[in-house]
Scaffold this active site. Structure first.
Site, PDB file in Angstrom:
ATOM      1  N   ARG A 105      -3.046  -3.299  -7.542  1.00  0.00           N
ATOM      2  CA  ARG A 105      -1.865  -3.951  -8.115  1.00  0.00           C
ATOM      3  C   ARG A 105      -1.970  -5.444  -7.861  1.00  0.00           C
ATOM      4  O   ARG A 105      -2.114  -5.876  -6.717  1.00  0.00           O
ATOM      5  CB  ARG A 105      -0.584  -3.396  -7.477  1.00  0.00           C
ATOM      6  N   GLU A 129      -1.241 -12.172  -4.731  1.00  0.00           N
ATOM      7  CA  GLU A 129      -2.335 -11.437  -4.092  1.00  0.00           C
ATOM      8  C   GLU A 129      -2.712 -10.277  -4.986  1.00  0.00           C
ATOM      9  O   GLU A 129      -2.013  -9.950  -5.946  1.00  0.00           O
ATOM     10  CB  GLU A 129      -1.910 -10.897  -2.721  1.00  0.00           C
ATOM     11  N   ASN A 178      -3.639  -6.217  -4.374  1.00  0.00           N
ATOM     12  CA  ASN A 178      -3.653  -5.119  -3.401  1.00  0.00           C
ATOM     13  C   ASN A 178      -4.685  -4.095  -3.852  1.00  0.00           C
ATOM     14  O   ASN A 178      -4.520  -3.480  -4.906  1.00  0.00           O
ATOM     15  CB  ASN A 178      -2.276  -4.444  -3.334  1.00  0.00           C
ATOM     16  N   SER A 221       1.599   0.433  -3.738  1.00  0.00           N
ATOM     17  CA  SER A 221       2.715   1.392  -3.803  1.00  0.00           C
ATOM     18  C   SER A 221       3.671   1.119  -4.962  1.00  0.00           C
ATOM     19  O   SER A 221       3.565   0.129  -5.667  1.00  0.00           O
ATOM     20  CB  SER A 221       3.479   1.383  -2.477  1.00  0.00           C
ATOM     21  N   LYS A 280      -7.442 -11.653   1.934  1.00  0.00           N
ATOM     22  CA  LYS A 280      -6.980 -12.989   1.530  1.00  0.00           C
ATOM     23  C   LYS A 280      -8.129 -13.992   1.507  1.00  0.00           C
ATOM     24  O   LYS A 280      -8.158 -14.904   0.691  1.00  0.00           O
ATOM     25  CB  LYS A 280      -5.873 -13.482   2.487  1.00  0.00           C
ATOM     26  N   LYS A 332      -1.325 -17.576   5.278  1.00  0.00           N
ATOM     27  CA  LYS A 332      -1.476 -16.120   5.072  1.00  0.00           C
ATOM     28  C   LYS A 332      -2.586 -15.558   5.957  1.00  0.00           C
ATOM     29  O   LYS A 332      -3.726 -16.002   5.866  1.00  0.00           O
ATOM     30  CB  LYS A 332      -1.800 -15.838   3.599  1.00  0.00           C
ATOM     31  N   GLU A 342      -2.073  -6.665   4.888  1.00  0.00           N
ATOM     32  CA  GLU A 342      -1.285  -6.090   3.804  1.00  0.00           C
ATOM     33  C   GLU A 342       0.004  -5.545   4.410  1.00  0.00           C
ATOM     34  O   GLU A 342       0.154  -5.462   5.615  1.00  0.00           O
ATOM     35  CB  GLU A 342      -2.067  -4.951   3.126  1.00  0.00           C
ATOM     36  N   GLY A 343       0.922  -5.146   3.519  1.00  0.00           N
ATOM     37  CA  GLY A 343       2.107  -4.433   3.985  1.00  0.00           C
ATOM     38  C   GLY A 343       3.375  -5.261   4.006  1.00  0.00           C
ATOM     39  O   GLY A 343       4.443  -4.750   4.300  1.00  0.00           O
ATOM     40  N   ARG A 399       9.845  -6.368  -8.326  1.00  0.00           N
ATOM     41  CA  ARG A 399      10.591  -6.271  -7.069  1.00  0.00           C
ATOM     42  C   ARG A 399      11.379  -7.560  -6.878  1.00  0.00           C
ATOM     43  O   ARG A 399      10.868  -8.652  -7.173  1.00  0.00           O
ATOM     44  CB  ARG A 399       9.640  -6.064  -5.884  1.00  0.00           C
TER      45      ARG A 399
END
Length: 475
Positions: free
Chosen positions: A125, A144, A146, A151, A306, A365, A369-370, A451
């Site tokens: 994604r 970024e 992923n 998710s 990254k 950064k 992730e997360g 989002r």
């Protein structure tokens, strides 16, 4: 946001009525999460947090994000196959970042042994924000990409009908048609199904490797159920389960609980805290060495760091991956924000000086992730003042801070007060690709995700408890 929607937000009686309807509609359509109190039980569930209304997104920029996704799929795949690029790019990072170093050690071991499996499946994604420049132009800029455990493809498949119903009840029928259908769950499952078919054993299962706390299980279940519809068996296991019951046979086939595993789909393993013991690392190595197809394999996981993102933004680097495709290079590069190295040396020193002089213009950064890991504003100064002469600074990259224009919306969360908030949104495009040897068998953009979070929060996604699910209203 349209004028009609803005007026609706001012109608307190209507908003109060819509709140209950919206939450019930989310539950009816399966936009669900388990609760904080009982994250591993299906007995009590709630709606997943979402916006009361969809958020306006310029149609041209939305379609740009979807159109470039197949090129990002190809880029990630090519980076994952370029050993010298990964080794050179991550050389400084692995000296100071233990997590990336441990992943890289597994990668090296697999490289030395030779890849047991020629089938590769990538479900990723790419996330963007809309940057408003001082001259008034709006452009799409990548945050970024992923490449592991991307998710909300499941829940995002259910939210369009929720927002359409809310708009109908709010007497906004014209806006309903501007909310697009979206089914990433089916598209992600299509990629897994293609890889399963290529694996070539009807008895073999798809293993979802999952976390100990499973609040977001329904997001997984939508993808899982799409596979069951195709008569593809799925099992869910944690690292410790695989450690207890997993093994490789003499042909490096992976067996877990007596099931031959065709695909390991990682919905875990993307953060250091996911590896709760040395056993977790042993399991990751065993899976990577096996002939099971990995989604992602270790090299694709590393391609999403990254540091790789920053290196790809250097002049001339994309051309190395697409030597005869100037249009592809231009299409990808148009989405890049400014990215800067913190490697030791003059270039990294200049980056430190630049960040310390204007910290509000940048984001620091780490290789994580997360959500919830990035550093902003005065905290950038605190970190870089401490690390500026230390090689530990190479665990980070610096990125231009994207400047979106806030919009008004209402964020619906269990237990949260009903209020209009100033909000920022992040648009994601889901990609699925499958390669066998050198042949790309499937390469598609399979859906999108929006989002939204309150503009008072600098960082964090839905799973981190900051952002909520949304839909683009194309304008």
């Amino acid at each position: 946001m349209s004028v009609k929607l803005e007026d609706t937000l001012k109608d307190e009686n209507l908003i109060k009525r819509l709140e209950e309807i919206a939450k019930d509609t989310a539950l009816l359509h399966g936009v669900l999460m388990r609760t904080k109190d009982t994250p591993n039980s299906p007995e009590v569930v709630s709606y997943a947090p979402f916006t009361l209304f969809p958020t306006s997104v310029p149609a041209a920029l939305f379609h740009q994000a979807l159109a470039v996704q197949t090129q990002f799929n190809r880029l990630v795949d090519r980076v994952s196959q370029n050993h010298s690029f990964l080794e050179d790019t991550l050389a400084s990072t692995i000296k100071v970042d233990d997590f990336t170093a441990r992943l890289f050690n597994i990668y090296k071991q697999v490289q030395q042994e030779g890849h047991a499996q020629k089938i590769v499946v990538g479900l990723n994604r790419s996330d963007y924000m809309l940057d408003h420049s001082p001259d008034g132009r709006t452009s799409l800029k990548q945050i970024e990409i992923n490449t592991i455990a991307a998710s909300f493809g499941g829940l995002a498949s259910r939210t369009p009908d929720v927002h359409r119903h809310i708009l109908k009840v709010a007497n906004l029928p014209d806006e309903c048609s501007l909310v697009l259908d979206n089914n990433p769950a089916a598209g992600l499952a299509k990629g897994l199904a293609k890889a399963w078919e290529l694996y070539g054993s009807k008895r073999a299962v798809v293993l979802f490797l999952v976390e100990n706390v499973q609040r977001n299980i329904y997001d997984h279940r939508y993808v899982e159920n799409e596979l069951w519809k195709r008569n593809i068996p799925v099992i869910r296991r944690q690292f410790e389960d695989v450690f207890r019951t997993g093994s490789l046979d003499e042909s490096k086939r992976l067996f877990v609980d007596g099931h031959e595993v065709a695909i390991v789909y990682f919905r875990n393993g993307y953060m250091p805290q996911n590896y709760t013991s040395e056993q977790s690392w042993e399991v990751r190595l065993m899976m990577e060495r096996s002939v099971a197809v990995k989604c992602p394999d270790i090299s694709t996981h590393l391609a999403g760091t990254k540091k790789v993102q920053q290196e790809l933004a250097r002049p001339g680097v994309l051309e190395c991956f697409f030597p005869d495709e100037p249009e592809t290079v231009a299409q990808i590069r148009a989405t890049f924000a400014g990215l800067y190295t913190l490697d030791m040396g003059e270039e990294g020193d200049n980056t430190v000086a630049m960040a310390l002089a204007n910290p509000d213009q940048y984001v620091l950064k780490p290789q994580r992730e997360g959500g919830g890991n990035n550093i902003y504003g005065s905290e950038i100064c605190e970190v870089l003042e401490k690390l500026k002469n230390s090689s530990e600074r190479t665990a980070y990259i610096l990125m231009d801070k994207i400047q979106p224009v806030p919009v008004q919306n209402i964020l619906l969360r269990p237990g949260a007060p009903l209020k209009v908030s100033s909000c920022l949104s992040e648009l994601g495009a889901f990609g699925a690709y499958v390669r066998k040897g050198s042949e790309l068998m499937l390469n598609e953009c399979v859906g999108h995700l929006l989002r939204t979070k309150s503009s008072e929060h600098a960082d964090g996604g839905v799973a981190a408890g900051v952002a909520v699910l949304d839909n683009p209203l194309l304008v």
